[in-house]
Design a protein around this motif. Structure first.
Motif, mmCIF file in Angstrom:
data_model
loop_
_atom_site.group_PDB
_atom_site.id
_atom_site.type_symbol
_atom_site.label_atom_id
_atom_site.label_comp_id
_atom_site.label_asym_id
_atom_site.label_seq_id
_atom_site.Cartn_x
_atom_site.Cartn_y
_atom_site.Cartn_z
ATOM 1 N N LEU A 181 34.689 49.116 26.835
ATOM 2 C CA LEU A 181 34.249 47.799 27.515
ATOM 3 C C LEU A 181 33.917 46.862 26.307
ATOM 4 O O LEU A 181 33.116 47.282 25.359
ATOM 5 C CB LEU A 181 33.356 47.771 28.525
ATOM 6 C CG LEU A 181 33.502 48.989 29.716
ATOM 7 C CD1 LEU A 181 32.265 48.769 30.468
ATOM 8 C CD2 LEU A 181 34.722 48.720 30.337
ATOM 9 N N SER A 182 34.364 45.592 26.365
ATOM 10 C CA SER A 182 34.309 44.532 25.545
ATOM 11 C C SER A 182 33.562 43.275 26.266
ATOM 12 O O SER A 182 33.878 43.063 27.343
ATOM 13 C CB SER A 182 35.241 44.154 24.744
ATOM 14 O OG SER A 182 35.948 45.196 24.015
ATOM 15 N N CYS A 183 32.665 42.727 25.601
ATOM 16 C CA CYS A 183 32.200 41.352 26.160
ATOM 17 C C CYS A 183 31.766 40.439 25.092
ATOM 18 O O CYS A 183 31.257 40.784 24.175
ATOM 19 C CB CYS A 183 30.762 41.730 26.843
ATOM 20 S SG CYS A 183 29.965 40.488 27.579
ATOM 21 N N SER B 250 27.758 40.865 15.820
ATOM 22 C CA SER B 250 26.832 39.889 16.144
ATOM 23 C C SER B 250 27.865 38.572 15.562
ATOM 24 O O SER B 250 27.856 37.291 16.324
ATOM 25 C CB SER B 250 25.499 39.690 15.194
ATOM 26 O OG SER B 250 24.710 40.605 15.683
ATOM 27 N N ALA B 251 28.522 38.784 14.543
ATOM 28 C CA ALA B 251 29.389 37.557 14.007
ATOM 29 C C ALA B 251 30.446 36.963 15.091
ATOM 30 O O ALA B 251 30.827 35.840 15.087
ATOM 31 C CB ALA B 251 30.010 37.839 12.787
ATOM 32 N N GLN B 252 30.846 38.087 15.676
ATOM 33 C CA GLN B 252 31.653 37.829 16.827
ATOM 34 C C GLN B 252 31.263 37.447 18.386
ATOM 35 O O GLN B 252 31.998 37.582 19.130
ATOM 36 C CB GLN B 252 32.974 38.874 16.869
ATOM 37 C CG GLN B 252 33.638 39.100 15.626
ATOM 38 C CD GLN B 252 34.499 37.771 15.360
ATOM 39 O OE1 GLN B 252 35.050 37.282 16.151
ATOM 40 N NE2 GLN B 252 34.496 37.657 13.912
ATOM 41 N N LYS B 253 29.838 37.681 18.407
ATOM 42 C CA LYS B 253 29.333 37.638 19.394
ATOM 43 C C LYS B 253 29.777 38.330 20.777
ATOM 44 O O LYS B 253 30.004 37.884 21.730
ATOM 45 C CB LYS B 253 29.532 36.061 19.968
ATOM 46 C CG LYS B 253 28.582 35.155 19.020
ATOM 47 C CD LYS B 253 28.766 33.408 19.592
ATOM 48 C CE LYS B 253 28.214 32.683 18.843
ATOM 49 N NZ LYS B 253 29.147 32.458 17.421
ATOM 50 N N THR B 254 29.901 39.544 20.030
ATOM 51 C CA THR B 254 30.479 40.797 21.081
ATOM 52 C C THR B 254 29.819 41.882 21.196
ATOM 53 O O THR B 254 29.249 42.459 20.099
ATOM 54 C CB THR B 254 32.092 40.925 20.556
ATOM 55 O OG1 THR B 254 32.771 39.956 20.517
ATOM 56 C CG2 THR B 254 32.654 42.004 21.408
ATOM 57 N N VAL B 255 29.779 42.523 22.507
ATOM 58 C CA VAL B 255 29.167 43.742 22.541
ATOM 59 C C VAL B 255 30.092 44.745 23.267
ATOM 60 O O VAL B 255 30.830 44.241 23.984
ATOM 61 C CB VAL B 255 27.828 43.593 23.557
ATOM 62 C CG1 VAL B 255 28.308 43.224 24.835
ATOM 63 C CG2 VAL B 255 26.941 45.087 23.587
#
Length: 125
Positions: free
Chosen positions: A20-22, A73-78
């Motif tokens: 999963l990506s967010c 964090s650079a891509q603002k993705t979890v």
């Protein structure tokens, strides 16, 4: 306006894997903890895993050793890497983050909780 958008849900057989990506977008100053919750009908939403902006991760006992949470964090993705999936993992999965930034048109240094729209994971043979 700040938004969280998930992707990567779907159907998989027991023992299978999913990622999963967010992605967070909008007027963002800082992102604190990011993570994943899940919910099945008739039950409360429960924490699956989260990760601080220092990279410290925590997991629900039911997923330890099978799931891994990470962030860019650079891509603002979890991300949530789910391995050895079981039928009990079937649920709607929601991304969650605490974010400071533009809220109702006003910039604030306070972090507020935001939720994604949810993505369905079905584990079934």
């Amino acid at each position: 306006q700040v938004q969280l958008v998930e992707s990567g849900g779907g159907s998989v057989q027991p023992g299978g894997s999913l990622r999963l990506s967010c992605v967070a977008s909008g007027g963002i100053s800082e992102i604190g903890v990011m993570g994943w919750y899940r919910q099945v009908p008739g039950k409360e939403r429960e924490l699956v895993a989260d990760i601080t902006n220092a990279g410290i991760a925590s997991y629900a006992d039911s997923v330890k050793g099978r799931f891994t949470v990470s962030r860019d964090s650079a891509q603002k993705t979890v991300y949530l890497y789910m391995n050895n999936l079981k039928a009990d993992d079937t649920a709607a999965y929601y991304c969650h983050a605490k974010i400071s930034g533009q809220r109702f048109g006003i910039w604030s240094n306070d972090k507020y909780p935001y939720w994604g729209q949810g993505t369905q994971v079905v584990v079934s043979s």
